[in-house]
Design a protein around this motif. Structure first.
Motif, PDB file in Angstrom:
ATOM      1  N   HIS B  29       0.712  -1.110  -0.090  1.00 44.15           N
ATOM      2  CA  HIS B  29      -0.090  -0.095  -0.022  1.00 44.15           C
ATOM      3  C   HIS B  29       0.747   1.227   0.176  1.00 44.15           C
ATOM      4  O   HIS B  29       1.800   1.385   1.026  1.00 44.15           O
ATOM      5  CB  HIS B  29      -0.716   0.035   1.184  1.00 44.15           C
ATOM      6  CG  HIS B  29      -2.315  -0.681   0.970  1.00 44.15           C
ATOM      7  ND1 HIS B  29      -3.269  -0.878   1.765  1.00 44.15           N
ATOM      8  CD2 HIS B  29      -2.409  -1.832   0.107  1.00 44.15           C
ATOM      9  CE1 HIS B  29      -4.052  -1.787   1.540  1.00 44.15           C
ATOM     10  NE2 HIS B  29      -3.701  -2.464   0.425  1.00 44.15           N
ATOM     11  N   ALA B  30       0.602   2.090  -1.123  1.00 41.99           N
ATOM     12  CA  ALA B  30       1.445   3.415  -1.277  1.00 41.99           C
ATOM     13  C   ALA B  30       1.011   4.388  -0.397  1.00 41.99           C
ATOM     14  O   ALA B  30       1.855   5.304   0.124  1.00 41.99           O
ATOM     15  CB  ALA B  30       1.464   3.590  -2.758  1.00 41.99           C
ATOM     16  N   THR B  31      -0.118   4.586  -0.011  1.00 44.28           N
ATOM     17  CA  THR B  31      -0.800   5.702   0.695  1.00 44.28           C
ATOM     18  C   THR B  31      -1.069   5.309   2.368  1.00 44.28           C
ATOM     19  O   THR B  31      -1.610   4.300   2.477  1.00 44.28           O
ATOM     20  CB  THR B  31      -2.076   6.081  -0.016  1.00 44.28           C
ATOM     21  OG1 THR B  31      -1.843   6.259  -1.099  1.00 44.28           O
ATOM     22  CG2 THR B  31      -2.566   7.546   0.849  1.00 44.28           C
ATOM     23  N   LEU B  32      -0.452   5.962   3.147  1.00 46.63           N
ATOM     24  CA  LEU B  32      -0.784   5.925   4.433  1.00 46.63           C
ATOM     25  C   LEU B  32      -1.107   6.971   5.096  1.00 46.63           C
ATOM     26  O   LEU B  32      -1.030   8.238   4.804  1.00 46.63           O
ATOM     27  CB  LEU B  32       0.575   5.602   5.186  1.00 46.63           C
ATOM     28  CG  LEU B  32       0.797   5.146   6.734  1.00 46.63           C
ATOM     29  CD1 LEU B  32       1.974   4.025   6.967  1.00 46.63           C
ATOM     30  CD2 LEU B  32       0.775   6.373   7.601  1.00 46.63           C
ATOM     31  N   PHE B  49       0.217  10.383   3.778  1.00 48.69           N
ATOM     32  CA  PHE B  49       1.645  10.012   2.945  1.00 48.69           C
ATOM     33  C   PHE B  49       1.458   9.434   1.763  1.00 48.69           C
ATOM     34  O   PHE B  49       0.636   8.456   1.720  1.00 48.69           O
ATOM     35  CB  PHE B  49       2.596   9.213   3.701  1.00 48.69           C
ATOM     36  CG  PHE B  49       3.245   9.853   4.908  1.00 48.69           C
ATOM     37  CD1 PHE B  49       2.640   9.688   6.201  1.00 48.69           C
ATOM     38  CD2 PHE B  49       4.537  10.795   4.916  1.00 48.69           C
ATOM     39  CE1 PHE B  49       3.222  10.137   7.409  1.00 48.69           C
ATOM     40  CE2 PHE B  49       5.104  11.283   5.975  1.00 48.69           C
ATOM     41  CZ  PHE B  49       4.234  11.044   7.185  1.00 48.69           C
ATOM     42  N   GLN B  50       2.054   9.670   0.563  1.00 48.58           N
ATOM     43  CA  GLN B  50       2.044   8.856  -0.594  1.00 48.58           C
ATOM     44  C   GLN B  50       3.495   8.421  -0.806  1.00 48.58           C
ATOM     45  O   GLN B  50       4.553   9.276  -0.941  1.00 48.58           O
ATOM     46  CB  GLN B  50       1.618   9.745  -1.854  1.00 48.58           C
ATOM     47  CG  GLN B  50       1.571   8.863  -2.993  1.00 48.58           C
ATOM     48  CD  GLN B  50       0.359   8.190  -3.099  1.00 48.58           C
ATOM     49  OE1 GLN B  50      -0.480   8.328  -2.447  1.00 48.58           O
ATOM     50  NE2 GLN B  50       0.529   7.061  -3.853  1.00 48.58           N
ATOM     51  N   ASN B  51       3.735   7.049  -0.618  1.00 44.79           N
ATOM     52  CA  ASN B  51       5.035   6.522  -0.298  1.00 44.79           C
ATOM     53  C   ASN B  51       5.738   7.201   0.755  1.00 44.79           C
ATOM     54  O   ASN B  51       5.106   7.336   1.753  1.00 44.79           O
ATOM     55  CB  ASN B  51       5.799   6.721  -1.692  1.00 44.79           C
ATOM     56  CG  ASN B  51       5.341   5.690  -2.729  1.00 44.79           C
ATOM     57  OD1 ASN B  51       4.997   4.538  -2.643  1.00 44.79           O
ATOM     58  ND2 ASN B  51       4.863   6.398  -4.143  1.00 44.79           N
ATOM     59  N   SER B  66       4.502  15.650  15.039  1.00 47.52           N
ATOM     60  CA  SER B  66       5.311  15.295  13.908  1.00 47.52           C
ATOM     61  C   SER B  66       5.270  13.833  13.415  1.00 47.52           C
ATOM     62  O   SER B  66       4.650  13.051  14.115  1.00 47.52           O
ATOM     63  CB  SER B  66       6.804  15.554  14.058  1.00 47.52           C
ATOM     64  OG  SER B  66       7.354  14.596  15.059  1.00 47.52           O
ATOM     65  N   ALA B  67       5.336  13.541  12.134  1.00 47.50           N
ATOM     66  CA  ALA B  67       5.162  12.269  11.554  1.00 47.50           C
ATOM     67  C   ALA B  67       6.243  12.222  10.394  1.00 47.50           C
ATOM     68  O   ALA B  67       6.673  12.884   9.650  1.00 47.50           O
ATOM     69  CB  ALA B  67       3.752  12.029  10.970  1.00 47.50           C
ATOM     70  N   GLU B  68       6.753  10.891  10.034  1.00 49.12           N
ATOM     71  CA  GLU B  68       7.794  10.529   9.104  1.00 49.12           C
ATOM     72  C   GLU B  68       7.349   9.085   8.773  1.00 49.12           C
ATOM     73  O   GLU B  68       6.728   8.314   9.458  1.00 49.12           O
ATOM     74  CB  GLU B  68       9.024  10.527   9.748  1.00 49.12           C
ATOM     75  CG  GLU B  68       9.632   9.688  10.828  1.00 49.12           C
ATOM     76  CD  GLU B  68      10.900   9.929  11.261  1.00 49.12           C
ATOM     77  OE1 GLU B  68      11.473  10.797  10.992  1.00 49.12           O
ATOM     78  OE2 GLU B  68      11.271   9.021  12.073  1.00 49.12           O
ATOM     79  N   ARG B  69       7.747   8.892   7.197  1.00 47.51           N
ATOM     80  CA  ARG B  69       7.408   7.414   7.017  1.00 47.51           C
ATOM     81  C   ARG B  69       8.723   7.307   6.117  1.00 47.51           C
ATOM     82  O   ARG B  69       8.748   7.589   4.871  1.00 47.51           O
ATOM     83  CB  ARG B  69       6.336   7.674   5.879  1.00 47.51           C
ATOM     84  CG  ARG B  69       6.248   6.027   5.310  1.00 47.51           C
ATOM     85  CD  ARG B  69       4.598   6.131   4.532  1.00 47.51           C
ATOM     86  NE  ARG B  69       4.407   4.808   4.361  1.00 47.51           N
ATOM     87  CZ  ARG B  69       3.405   4.387   3.283  1.00 47.51           C
ATOM     88  NH1 ARG B  69       3.001   5.463   2.335  1.00 47.51           N
ATOM     89  NH2 ARG B  69       3.135   3.061   3.095  1.00 47.51           N
ATOM     90  N   LEU B  70       9.760   6.851   6.887  1.00 41.42           N
ATOM     91  CA  LEU B  70      11.112   6.719   6.074  1.00 41.42           C
ATOM     92  C   LEU B  70      11.015   5.513   5.068  1.00 41.42           C
ATOM     93  O   LEU B  70      10.342   4.432   5.709  1.00 41.42           O
ATOM     94  CB  LEU B  70      12.080   6.397   7.199  1.00 41.42           C
ATOM     95  CG  LEU B  70      12.255   7.484   8.118  1.00 41.42           C
ATOM     96  CD1 LEU B  70      13.260   7.151   9.280  1.00 41.42           C
ATOM     97  CD2 LEU B  70      12.798   8.851   7.136  1.00 41.42           C
ATOM     98  N   LYS B  71      11.512   5.445   3.971  1.00 43.15           N
ATOM     99  CA  LYS B  71      11.727   4.156   3.172  1.00 43.15           C
ATOM    100  C   LYS B  71      10.302   3.676   2.488  1.00 43.15           C
ATOM    101  O   LYS B  71      10.043   2.870   2.073  1.00 43.15           O
ATOM    102  CB  LYS B  71      12.104   3.011   3.880  1.00 43.15           C
ATOM    103  CG  LYS B  71      13.579   3.300   4.328  1.00 43.15           C
ATOM    104  CD  LYS B  71      14.230   2.166   4.880  1.00 43.15           C
ATOM    105  CE  LYS B  71      15.739   2.331   5.454  1.00 43.15           C
ATOM    106  NZ  LYS B  71      16.061   1.057   5.855  1.00 43.15           N
ATOM    107  N   GLY B  72       9.159   4.867   2.888  1.00 38.68           N
ATOM    108  CA  GLY B  72       7.603   4.562   2.417  1.00 38.68           C
ATOM    109  C   GLY B  72       7.109   3.445   2.650  1.00 38.68           C
ATOM    110  O   GLY B  72       6.239   2.760   2.312  1.00 38.68           O
TER     111      GLY B  72
END
Lengths: 114, 114
Positions: B29-32, B49-51, B66-72
């Motif tokens: 799933h690309a979108t989170l 997030f998209q990727n 804050s939020a992050e999505r490392l490496k998608g």
């Protein structure tokens, strides 16, 4: 600014009868509508959806009706079963600069009585 | 197919402390999405997030969240410092790029700020 409203916090229906859950919206740019079902301590699960270009979508015991002129949609469950007892959320999709965003209503707690 | 995983399931902290939540979406799933659901309300989108890129964070209180999505793939959501009004269930959801618009939700993390 509540763009999606579910005005009934709760609904109680007898097993075997029809359950009707209602949802109103204000944003005419919404292009897709969804219903989610949520059990306690679980995340919402997708139930049924309808495109804004349609007025009815049916899936087994579940039917969603859309009245665009009234900006109103409803979910019909027939016949209602005890396992349908849950919180139901109406959601509307909005496209903003290529992104898809869901706006949720407050939810309606459905209780099916035996 | 494994669902969306979230941890921890429950967290109690004092105001002004910091907290972090973790989410692992459905494989591929690309979108989170991260949502905040306050008691009695529907889920409210915080960030999408998209990727590994942010698509929409318009409703994220950026002074403390804050939020992050490392490496998608996995994502973390952090609150620092927490306030009493942050008490809520934090839901993570994911969707496939070409899905029928439905999002798949994890079980959520219930945060209580005292």
């Amino acid at each position: 600014d509540q763009q999606v409203k579910q005005n009934s916090p709760s609904l109680s229906v007898q097993e075997g009868r029809i359950s009707i859950l209602n949802c109103d919206y204000t944003n005419s740019m919404f292009d897709y509508f969804l219903w989610y079902k949520k059990y306690p301590a679980e995340g919402p699960t997708f139930l049924i959806s309808i495109s804004s270009i349609k007025d009815k979508n049916e899936d087994g015991r579940f039917t969603v009706f859309l009245n665009k002129s009234a900006k109103h949609l409803s979910l019909h469950i027939v016949p209602s079963q005890p396992g349908d007892s849950a919180v139901y959320f109406c959601a509307a999709r909005e496209r903003i600069q290529g992104a898809q965003k869901l706006v949720f209503g407050q939810g309606t707690r459905l209780t099916i009585n035996p | 197919e494994a669902g969306v995983a979230q941890s921890p399931r429950y967290k109690i902290i004092e105001k002004r402390q910091s907290v972090a939540f973790w989410c692992n979406p459905i494989s591929g799933h690309a979108t989170l999405y991260w949502y905040q659901q306050i008691l009695g309300q529907g889920p409210k989108l915080l960030i999408q997030f998209q990727n590994n890129g942010v698509v929409d964070d318009s409703q994220l209180p950026k002074d403390r969240f804050s939020a992050e999505r490392l490496k998608g793939v996995d994502s973390t959501l952090k609150i620092q410092p927490a306030k009493l009004e942050d008490s809520a269930v934090y839901l993570c959801a994911s969707s496939a790029r070409d899905s029928r618009y439905e999002q798949y939700f994890g079980p959520g993390t219930r945060l209580t700020v005292t």
